[in-house]
Design a protein around this motif. Structure first.
Motif, short mmCIF file in Angstrom:
data_model
loop_
_atom_site.label_atom_id
_atom_site.label_comp_id
_atom_site.label_asym_id
_atom_site.label_seq_id
_atom_site.Cartn_x
_atom_site.Cartn_y
_atom_site.Cartn_z
N GLU A 297 0.85 -1.42 0.18
CA GLU A 297 0.00 0.02 0.26
C GLU A 297 1.00 1.53 -0.12
N GLU B 199 -4.28 -0.05 -7.57
CA GLU B 199 -4.98 0.48 -6.54
C GLU B 199 -4.83 1.58 -6.14
N SER B 200 -4.22 1.02 -5.12
CA SER B 200 -3.89 1.78 -4.30
C SER B 200 -3.18 3.07 -4.25
N LEU C 118 -4.04 4.94 -7.15
CA LEU C 118 -4.27 6.19 -7.61
C LEU C 118 -5.42 6.42 -6.56
N LYS C 119 -5.54 5.96 -5.34
CA LYS C 119 -6.53 5.85 -4.26
C LYS C 119 -5.92 7.41 -3.82
N SER C 120 -4.62 7.30 -3.84
CA SER C 120 -3.98 8.44 -2.84
C SER C 120 -2.96 9.03 -3.94
N THR D 53 -3.48 11.79 -7.54
CA THR D 53 -5.01 12.04 -8.41
C THR D 53 -3.64 13.30 -9.42
N ALA E 60 -15.38 10.85 -7.66
CA ALA E 60 -14.46 10.57 -6.47
C ALA E 60 -14.66 10.21 -5.46
N ASP E 61 -16.07 10.40 -4.80
CA ASP E 61 -16.42 10.06 -3.56
C ASP E 61 -17.73 9.53 -3.26
N HIS F 253 -11.81 14.10 -4.59
CA HIS F 253 -11.00 12.88 -3.82
C HIS F 253 -10.45 12.27 -2.67
N ASN F 254 -9.73 13.82 -2.45
CA ASN F 254 -9.28 13.85 -0.96
C ASN F 254 -8.06 12.67 -1.37
N SER F 255 -7.19 13.14 -1.96
CA SER F 255 -5.54 11.70 -2.09
C SER F 255 -4.12 12.25 -2.08
#
Length: 577
Positions: free
Chosen positions: A324, A401-402, A404-406, A408, A428-429, A483-485
């Motif tokens: 992660e 996946e991790s 792209l979540k973290s 932007t 995004a959420d 998205h709050n990355s």
């Protein structure tokens, strides 16, 4: 022409194919019963025997058979539809899953245009293969054997001759198949190549116009279109010729059956009922195989498409990391090099640092490798050399996946989907409340405009066609905020938009930089003058780095670009005055 792998891939379709064949076989049995009943009635009439009661029975049998075959055909069509539905659902899911596993770098393995064509038209071709060809293939095997078992009770010689003639149709199909397979392989290759070229030219139309290369690309597309037209004509010619051959065999075999019935009747080997039964059923020996032949070309086209689909599904997948993104997501790039083609290196021994909570800019002239570097950090551009670490973890070891979540990524062509403003934002959420959505829109100065429309339910066309370029970018930025990355990469996010939108976006970027790690790639140096650190790239290498004032003092590349842009802006200001 049975593709075991294809059938094994769509296992759930087997039951529908089997039921389809069974229903067709029951319909054949009903037809045999009707023909037999009619032949016996005509025998009675020929002999002059009383046949009133038998006529009523024949009429009732005919009505029953018609209704039975009617419902059998409906159910058979339903089974074909269910098999086709299963094929489309399964193969498109497999392709989608494969693309997800290939990740953001899938374009290095296969062209987007080819993926679209295989997913849409390629799978549609296989719909006919499962819905019509496979059931007809097995029915065409069973029907002649069933008819042989029936007619052998009437005239064994006629039944044997008709059964022997049936394989002439698949033999003619097999002769055509060798040529057709090569021809259809070329057809699909040219079809996908034409689609790739069209999509590439369409996406790069603005660039082609700017560099006045649209005429050259127009001629190139004309040549490819002409080649595709020629191969299409060859495919059609092949289909027409093979159909003519199959018609000759099928109807010639039926004529032979009629001739055999007459010969057997004159020889006294069969009575009137037997001769009529041979005549009435002889065509049924050949028609199932003839109908199979009519599906043959569509099935061959499906086979050519399936070969390409399986080539996509068999593309080697890069082993994905399992780690992660760590809480400390500072990025360290050391001696990173990358090339799209072996002989042309795009990035050469680049070293950069992106500390947590910093505002770092990458600048330089077009083609210097800025966006390529951003693609490497986002995991889009793989196979680089050197070392990239996120905190204490190697970038290659992090799950996509991790990542792209973290992280932007926002570029100058951020995609806006058809739907509503709410639907675009909630990508995004999906747990965001209306209050959170409006807060994000307020931050990008888009809330007042949307309140005058239909609020969060304001419809948005594909690619935001009903919004201005600046509004599209601000909507994309609002989505990025939600998205709050941990890290944001803005790749020329303010290109080709109005000044007001550019100011709104840069104000929000500077605000984000106080809370998050922000990387800004920009051709406009005024937008990054306040960055904590600026990397200047030239021909794939970092030539300068430092604060704005430090870089100006060096009087190097950055100083030259800054003065050139300043002079241009002053000139534009004078013109407006």
């Amino acid at each position: 022409m049975i593709n075991k792998r294809l059938i094994g891939t769509v296992k759930d379709s087997k039951k529908y194919v089997a039921l389809n064949v069974f229903l067709q076989w029951l319909s054949l049995l009903a037809n045999i019963v009707l023909m037999w009943t009619m032949a016996e009635l005509l025998q009675l009439l020929y002999e002059g025997a009383p046949a009133e009661a038998y006529m009523v029975r024949t009429a009732l049998t005919a009505i029953g058979v018609v209704f039975f075959r009617f419902f059998s055909n409906i159910l058979s069509s339903r089974m074909g539809y269910m098999a086709s539905k299963e094929v489309k659902r399964t193969l498109r899911s497999r392709i989608y899953s494969k693309l997800l596993r290939l990740g953001a770098s899938y374009k290095k393995k296969i062209q987007t245009g080819e993926v679209v064509q295989l997913t849409v038209e390629g799978v549609e071709q296989l719909e006919t293969y499962f819905g019509a060809y496979l059931p007809q293939f097995f029915y065409a095997m069973i029907a002649p054997l069933t008819l042989f078992a029936v007619l052998s009770q009437v005239s064994l010689l006629s039944a044997v001759i008709l059964l022997i003639c049936v394989p002439l149709i698949p033999i003619s199909i097999a002769v055509v198949q060798t040529w057709a397979k090569k021809l259809l392989g070329k057809y699909w290759s040219q079809y996908t190549a034409l689609g790739d070229t069209f999509l590439e030219n369409l996406q790069g139309l603005l660039t082609l116009k700017i560099y006045e290369s649209d005429g050259f690309k127009h001629e190139e597309m004309n040549r490819q279109a002409e080649n595709f037209r020629r191969i299409t004509m060859k495919v059609l010619a092949m289909q027409l010729n093979s159909i003519a051959i199959m018609d000759f065999v099928a109807y010639g075999g039926a004529a032979l059956g009629i001739a055999m019935a007459i010969v057997q009747f004159r020889a006294g080997n069969v009575d009137v009922a037997g001769a009529l039964l041979i005549i009435l059923l002889s065509a049924d020996f050949f028609l199932p195989m003839r109908l199979l032949g009519s599906f043959f070309h569509v099935a061959m086209n499906g086979m050519a498409a399936s070969d390409k689909i399986f080539r996509l599904l068999d593309v080697e997948e890069v082993m994905e990391g399992t780690a992660e993104v760590p809480e400390n997501c500072s990025i360290s790039c050391q001696d990173v090099s990358f090339s799209y083609e072996q002989e042309r290196e795009i990035i050469k021994d680049v070293s950069m640092e992106f500390p947590v909570g910093s505002f770092v800019a990458i600048v330089g002239e077009s083609g210097c490798g800025k966006s390529t570097m951003a693609g490497i950090i986002m995991g889009k551009n793989r196979n680089y050399s050197g070392s990239i670490r996120v905190g204490a973890v190697t970038l290659a070891d992090i799950k996509e996946e991790s990542l792209l979540k973290s992280f932007t990524y926002i570029n100058h062509q951020s995609y806006i989907f058809k739907g509503t403003v709410r639907e675009n934002l909630m990508m995004a959420d999906d747990t965001a409340s209306d209050e959170m959505l409006w807060e994000a829109l307020e931050r990008v100065n888009l809330a007042d405009f949307l309140r005058e429309e239909k609020g969060l339910e304001t419809p948005v066309q594909e690619k935001g066609a009903n919004l201005s370029g600046g509004q599209c970018q601000r909507l994309a930025l609002a989505r990025a905020i939600l998205h709050n990355s941990k890290l944001y990469i803005f790749d020329e996010a303010t290109s080709n938009i109005d000044v007001e939108s550019e100011n709104d976006i840069m104000r929000e970027i500077n605000r984000l930089a106080k809370e998050k790690t922000v990387i800004v790639i920009s051709h406009r140096l005024a937008n990054v003058a306040g960055a904590d650190n600026i990397y200047v790239m030239d021909k794939g290498m970092v030539t300068e780095k430092g604060h704005h004032e430090e870089l100006l003092a060096l009087k190097g590349t950055y100083h030259k670009l800054w003065n050139a842009q300043k002079d241009l802006e002053e000139y534009d200001e004078e013109k407006r005055i």
